[in-house]
Design a protein around this motif. Structure first.
Motif, mmCIF file in Angstrom:
data_model
loop_
_atom_site.group_PDB
_atom_site.id
_atom_site.type_symbol
_atom_site.label_atom_id
_atom_site.label_comp_id
_atom_site.label_asym_id
_atom_site.label_seq_id
_atom_site.Cartn_x
_atom_site.Cartn_y
_atom_site.Cartn_z
ATOM 1 N N GLY A 3 1.828 -5.103 -15.357
ATOM 2 C CA GLY A 3 2.233 -4.257 -16.083
ATOM 3 C C GLY A 3 3.233 -3.403 -14.902
ATOM 4 N N HIS A 4 2.609 -3.014 -13.997
ATOM 5 C CA HIS A 4 3.293 -2.185 -13.001
ATOM 6 C C HIS A 4 4.494 -2.894 -12.488
ATOM 7 N N LEU A 5 4.414 -4.286 -12.362
ATOM 8 C CA LEU A 5 5.495 -4.966 -11.977
ATOM 9 C C LEU A 5 6.779 -5.228 -12.899
ATOM 10 N N THR A 6 6.150 -5.327 -14.215
ATOM 11 C CA THR A 6 6.979 -5.487 -15.097
ATOM 12 C C THR A 6 7.970 -4.205 -15.375
ATOM 13 N N GLU A 34 -0.093 -13.674 -8.665
ATOM 14 C CA GLU A 34 -1.001 -14.660 -8.106
ATOM 15 C C GLU A 34 -1.524 -14.301 -6.589
ATOM 16 N N THR A 35 -0.577 -13.811 -5.975
ATOM 17 C CA THR A 35 -1.052 -13.305 -4.511
ATOM 18 C C THR A 35 -1.983 -12.251 -4.458
ATOM 19 N N VAL A 36 -2.111 -10.963 -5.393
ATOM 20 C CA VAL A 36 -3.008 -10.160 -5.653
ATOM 21 C C VAL A 36 -4.105 -10.706 -5.940
ATOM 22 N N TRP A 37 -4.348 -11.664 -7.052
ATOM 23 C CA TRP A 37 -5.526 -12.199 -7.510
ATOM 24 C C TRP A 37 -6.180 -12.886 -6.388
ATOM 25 N N LYS A 38 -5.291 -13.521 -5.568
ATOM 26 C CA LYS A 38 -6.208 -14.331 -4.470
ATOM 27 C C LYS A 38 -6.827 -13.440 -3.485
ATOM 28 N N HIS A 93 -5.359 1.217 2.635
ATOM 29 C CA HIS A 93 -4.607 -0.049 3.420
ATOM 30 C C HIS A 93 -4.705 -1.018 2.671
ATOM 31 N N HIS A 94 -6.063 -1.319 1.865
ATOM 32 C CA HIS A 94 -5.948 -2.390 0.888
ATOM 33 C C HIS A 94 -5.005 -2.302 -0.185
ATOM 34 N N ARG A 95 -4.989 -1.005 -0.613
ATOM 35 C CA ARG A 95 -4.353 -0.951 -2.124
ATOM 36 C C ARG A 95 -2.575 -1.202 -1.632
ATOM 37 N N LEU A 96 -2.143 -0.770 -0.394
ATOM 38 C CA LEU A 96 -0.893 -0.883 0.146
ATOM 39 C C LEU A 96 -0.636 -2.407 0.326
ATOM 40 N N ALA A 97 -1.513 -2.931 0.952
ATOM 41 C CA ALA A 97 -1.514 -4.521 1.408
ATOM 42 C C ALA A 97 -1.161 -5.386 0.001
ATOM 43 N N MET A 98 -1.942 -4.987 -1.039
ATOM 44 C CA MET A 98 -1.565 -5.743 -2.483
ATOM 45 C C MET A 98 -0.278 -5.342 -3.100
ATOM 46 N N VAL A 99 0.111 -3.956 -2.909
ATOM 47 C CA VAL A 99 1.391 -3.931 -3.336
ATOM 48 C C VAL A 99 2.444 -4.692 -2.704
ATOM 49 N N ARG A 100 2.354 -4.765 -1.231
ATOM 50 C CA ARG A 100 3.221 -5.343 -0.516
ATOM 51 C C ARG A 100 3.460 -6.953 -0.799
ATOM 52 N N ILE A 101 1.901 -7.543 -0.968
ATOM 53 C CA ILE A 101 2.201 -8.803 -1.191
ATOM 54 C C ILE A 101 2.789 -9.105 -2.880
ATOM 55 N N ALA A 102 2.573 -8.213 -3.551
ATOM 56 C CA ALA A 102 2.977 -8.259 -5.128
ATOM 57 C C ALA A 102 4.597 -8.368 -5.200
ATOM 58 N N ALA A 107 7.333 -1.323 -1.137
ATOM 59 C CA ALA A 107 5.992 -0.587 -1.165
ATOM 60 C C ALA A 107 6.216 0.608 -0.045
ATOM 61 N N SER A 108 5.657 1.683 -0.488
ATOM 62 C CA SER A 108 5.790 2.837 0.256
ATOM 63 C C SER A 108 4.468 3.674 0.615
ATOM 64 N N ASN A 109 4.273 3.926 1.759
ATOM 65 C CA ASN A 109 3.071 4.575 2.019
ATOM 66 C C ASN A 109 3.411 6.043 2.725
ATOM 67 N N ILE A 110 4.626 6.454 2.140
ATOM 68 C CA ILE A 110 4.811 7.740 2.578
ATOM 69 C C ILE A 110 3.965 8.905 2.549
ATOM 70 N N GLU A 111 3.116 8.893 1.647
ATOM 71 C CA GLU A 111 2.094 9.914 1.391
ATOM 72 C C GLU A 111 0.719 9.858 2.053
ATOM 73 N N PHE A 112 0.826 8.772 2.942
ATOM 74 C CA PHE A 112 -0.428 8.418 3.584
ATOM 75 C C PHE A 112 -0.680 9.680 4.715
ATOM 76 N N GLY A 113 0.468 10.131 5.109
ATOM 77 C CA GLY A 113 0.120 11.047 6.229
ATOM 78 C C GLY A 113 0.364 12.456 5.935
ATOM 79 N N LEU A 114 0.350 12.726 4.750
ATOM 80 C CA LEU A 114 0.382 14.196 3.960
ATOM 81 C C LEU A 114 -0.929 14.699 3.907
ATOM 82 N N GLU A 115 -0.790 16.206 3.946
ATOM 83 C CA GLU A 115 -2.250 16.857 3.662
ATOM 84 C C GLU A 115 -2.591 16.621 2.436
#
Length: 196
Positions: free
Chosen positions: A20-23, A183-187, A57-66, A75-83
């Motif tokens: 759904g996100h990807l579409t 498929e990559t996320v499922w795996k 990091h797991h959620r980011l990894a799944m977005v990256r492989i998707a 994929a962006s992790n821009i918010e990871f360092g924010l308060e």
């Protein structure tokens, strides 16, 4: 002078990212004037109960492989360092500082537009950024101030009634939801034994 690259920001916990996100992301980049869509992974709010949210990091990894096969989606992790708790307006300011050559826009579902007037500094966001709104089946009405607003673009993307909550619950119940995930996320989920 060449026009700025338009980047659509699609925020989410992506717990997990699904078709759904990807579409939606792919539709936005192919059928609107956006050049790229960045999927911004929202970090876990330390003030909230952890519940079923996987580590950042797991959620980011799944977005990256998707997104590996989609060069216009990033994929962006821009918010990871924010308060935490963080507000979208802060993320937008930070992105503008880091990438002055890009023109950032927000992607949101119609359900979010209905509550947009409750967002911190929503007037500032609306004044400075465009909103790209995709349809969602949801209750409530859109504030009249947002109807025919020059910065709000309705994009007639497919209505995706698939949720990460449903996917997590189904995995827990031992259902086969493989077609609902890249498929990559499922795996990745299967190998890591997540959401069981």
């Amino acid at each position: 002078m060449a026009s700025k690259k338009r980047i659509g920001l699609y925020f989410g916990t992506f717990n997990p990212i699904h078709i759904g996100h990807l579409t939606i992301a792919n539709y936005m980049v192919e059928f609107s004037d956006l050049d790229e869509v960045w999927m911004v992974v929202t970090p876990h709010n330390p003030h909230k109960k952890k519940s079923t949210l996987l580590d950042d990091h797991h959620r980011l990894a799944m977005v990256r492989i998707a997104l590996e096969d989609y060069p216009k989606l990033k994929a962006s992790n821009i918010e990871f360092g924010l308060e935490q708790p963080n507000y979208t307006v802060n993320t937008l300011i930070l992105l503008e500082e880091k990438h002055p050559d890009f023109d950032f826009c927000l992607i949101m579902g119609e359900d979010n537009l209905k509550s947009f007037h409750k967002w911190k500094n929503y007037e500032v966001i609306l004044e400075r950024y465009s909103l790209y709104v995709y349809p969602r089946v949801s209750q409530g009405t859109i504030e009249t101030q947002f109807n025919n607003h020059p910065h709000i673009h309705k994009v007639n993307a497919p209505i995706m009634e698939l949720s990460s909550t449903f996917i997590r619950k189904s995995i827990q119940e031992g259902k086969n939801i493989r077609p609902m995930l890249p498929e990559t996320v499922w795996k990745y989920i299967d190998e890591m034994n997540f959401y069981k």
